[in-house]
Write an enzyme that holds these catalytic residues in place. Structure first.
Site, PDB file in Angstrom:
ATOM      1  N   LYS A 167     -18.025 -53.511  10.277  1.00  0.00           N
ATOM      2  CA  LYS A 167     -19.034 -52.465  10.406  1.00  0.00           C
ATOM      3  C   LYS A 167     -19.888 -52.683  11.656  1.00  0.00           C
ATOM      4  O   LYS A 167     -20.297 -51.726  12.324  1.00  0.00           O
ATOM      5  CB  LYS A 167     -19.909 -52.419   9.154  1.00  0.00           C
ATOM      6  CG  LYS A 167     -19.207 -51.819   7.946  1.00  0.00           C
ATOM      7  CD  LYS A 167     -18.739 -50.393   8.217  1.00  0.00           C
ATOM      8  CE  LYS A 167     -18.232 -49.695   6.975  1.00  0.00           C
ATOM      9  NZ  LYS A 167     -17.762 -48.319   7.246  1.00  0.00           N
ATOM     10  N   TYR A 177     -16.069 -57.383   5.939  1.00  0.00           N
ATOM     11  CA  TYR A 177     -16.752 -56.091   5.920  1.00  0.00           C
ATOM     12  C   TYR A 177     -17.902 -56.038   6.928  1.00  0.00           C
ATOM     13  O   TYR A 177     -18.009 -55.086   7.718  1.00  0.00           O
ATOM     14  CB  TYR A 177     -17.272 -55.798   4.514  1.00  0.00           C
ATOM     15  CG  TYR A 177     -17.925 -54.442   4.371  1.00  0.00           C
ATOM     16  CD1 TYR A 177     -17.152 -53.296   4.188  1.00  0.00           C
ATOM     17  CD2 TYR A 177     -19.313 -54.300   4.431  1.00  0.00           C
ATOM     18  CE1 TYR A 177     -17.746 -52.049   4.067  1.00  0.00           C
ATOM     19  CE2 TYR A 177     -19.914 -53.053   4.309  1.00  0.00           C
ATOM     20  CZ  TYR A 177     -19.128 -51.941   4.123  1.00  0.00           C
ATOM     21  OH  TYR A 177     -19.726 -50.705   4.007  1.00  0.00           O
ATOM     22  N   SER A 217     -22.544 -49.016   8.689  1.00  0.00           N
ATOM     23  CA  SER A 217     -23.261 -49.430   7.475  1.00  0.00           C
ATOM     24  C   SER A 217     -24.523 -50.172   7.870  1.00  0.00           C
ATOM     25  O   SER A 217     -24.597 -50.769   8.964  1.00  0.00           O
ATOM     26  CB  SER A 217     -22.372 -50.344   6.636  1.00  0.00           C
ATOM     27  OG  SER A 217     -23.098 -50.935   5.570  1.00  0.00           O
TER      28      SER A 217
END
Length: 261
Positions: free
Chosen positions: A162, A158, A144
């Site tokens: 990533k 998160y 991401s």
């Protein structure tokens, strides 16, 4: 150029929607056989039927939850028993968990770590050796843009996961660079999938202008091109490239201030 369908097979996780679905569509358009993986069987079967009919390719469906640590090995055994080689591996499955770390039950965080960190690494561990022996293969890990930005509250898990996936991709690429196996981490920004809704939405996803958002198929096409060129990192879209460069050049302390970290 259409590649004969009996020559390559792509394994795609999280293939029932969003970017994973886009990867399936783009590879099918090229005549690549597919192994599509997700938790729910019905959407996979529907997608498989559509792609077989439209492109005349072979599509193997496998429903399983990557939050279960045993799932990658079960999938590997399933394909090995059927003598289905994997020439292209796309680790796409993932999800976001809204809320701060201590406000969410641990089981949810544990599942996130399994799906977005442990499973991609294990799938590479299982399928890369055969690619290395054939001296041919491609691995795309869907990271991401968040991996390249300073983390902030609400993205406590998160962002680091990533970033981990992107760094793992770089290390694996270095390990395999002399074997004919290409590895690329794709780092999309805001993309029009069901991801933000499923994650509960974010302030950013509400305030970001419409023109900034990418289409899933554009992300898939960019990633497929990048891994074929053996590019280490793929950042689809000019806006996302600009954001990544901005924060790369920005002192870390100022970057954290900008995102509220």
């Amino acid at each position: 150029m259409i590649v004969p369908s009996n020559r390559r097979t792509a394994l795609i996780t999280g293939a029932s929607s969003g970017i994973g679905l886009a990867f399936a569509e783009e590879y099918a358009r090229e005549g690549v056989n597919l192994v599509i993986v997700a938790r729910r069987n019905d959407p996979l079967q529907q997608l498989a039927s559509q792609l077989r009919s439209k492109h005349g390719i072979k599509v193997q469906v496998w429903a399983g939850d990557l939050a279960d640590p045993e799932t990658p090995h079960r999938l590997f055994n399933f394909l090995s028993e059927r003598q289905i080689p994997v020439d292209i591996l796309v680790n796409n499955a993932g999800f976001g968990v809204p809320g701060n770390l201590c406000e969410v039950e641990w089981s949810r965080h544990r599942d996130t770590i399994e799906v977005m960190a442990a499973a991609p690494v294990q799938l590479c561990y299982l399928f890369a050796p055969a690619m290395r022996e054939r001296r041919s293969g491609q691995i795309i890990n869907v990271s991401s843009l968040a991996a390249l930005l300073p983390p902030h509250a609400g993205g406590t898990l998160y962002y680091p996961l990533k970033s981990y996936l992107a760094q793992f991709s770089l290390a694996l690429r270095a390990e395999l660079k002399a074997t004919g196996v290409n590895v690329c981490a794709v780092c999309p920004g805001f993309t029009r999938t069901g991801f933000q809704t499923a994650a509960g939405g974010t302030v950013e996803s509400v305030t970001i202008p419409t023109w900034v958002w990418s289409q899933p198929n554009d992300v898939a096409v960019a990633a497929i091109r990048a891994v074929r060129k053996n590019q280490p990192i793929c950042i689809p879209g000019l806006f996302n490239k600009t954001v990544a460069l901005f924060f790369k050049l920005m002192p870390a302390s100022i970057g954290r201030m900008i995102v509220g970290g």
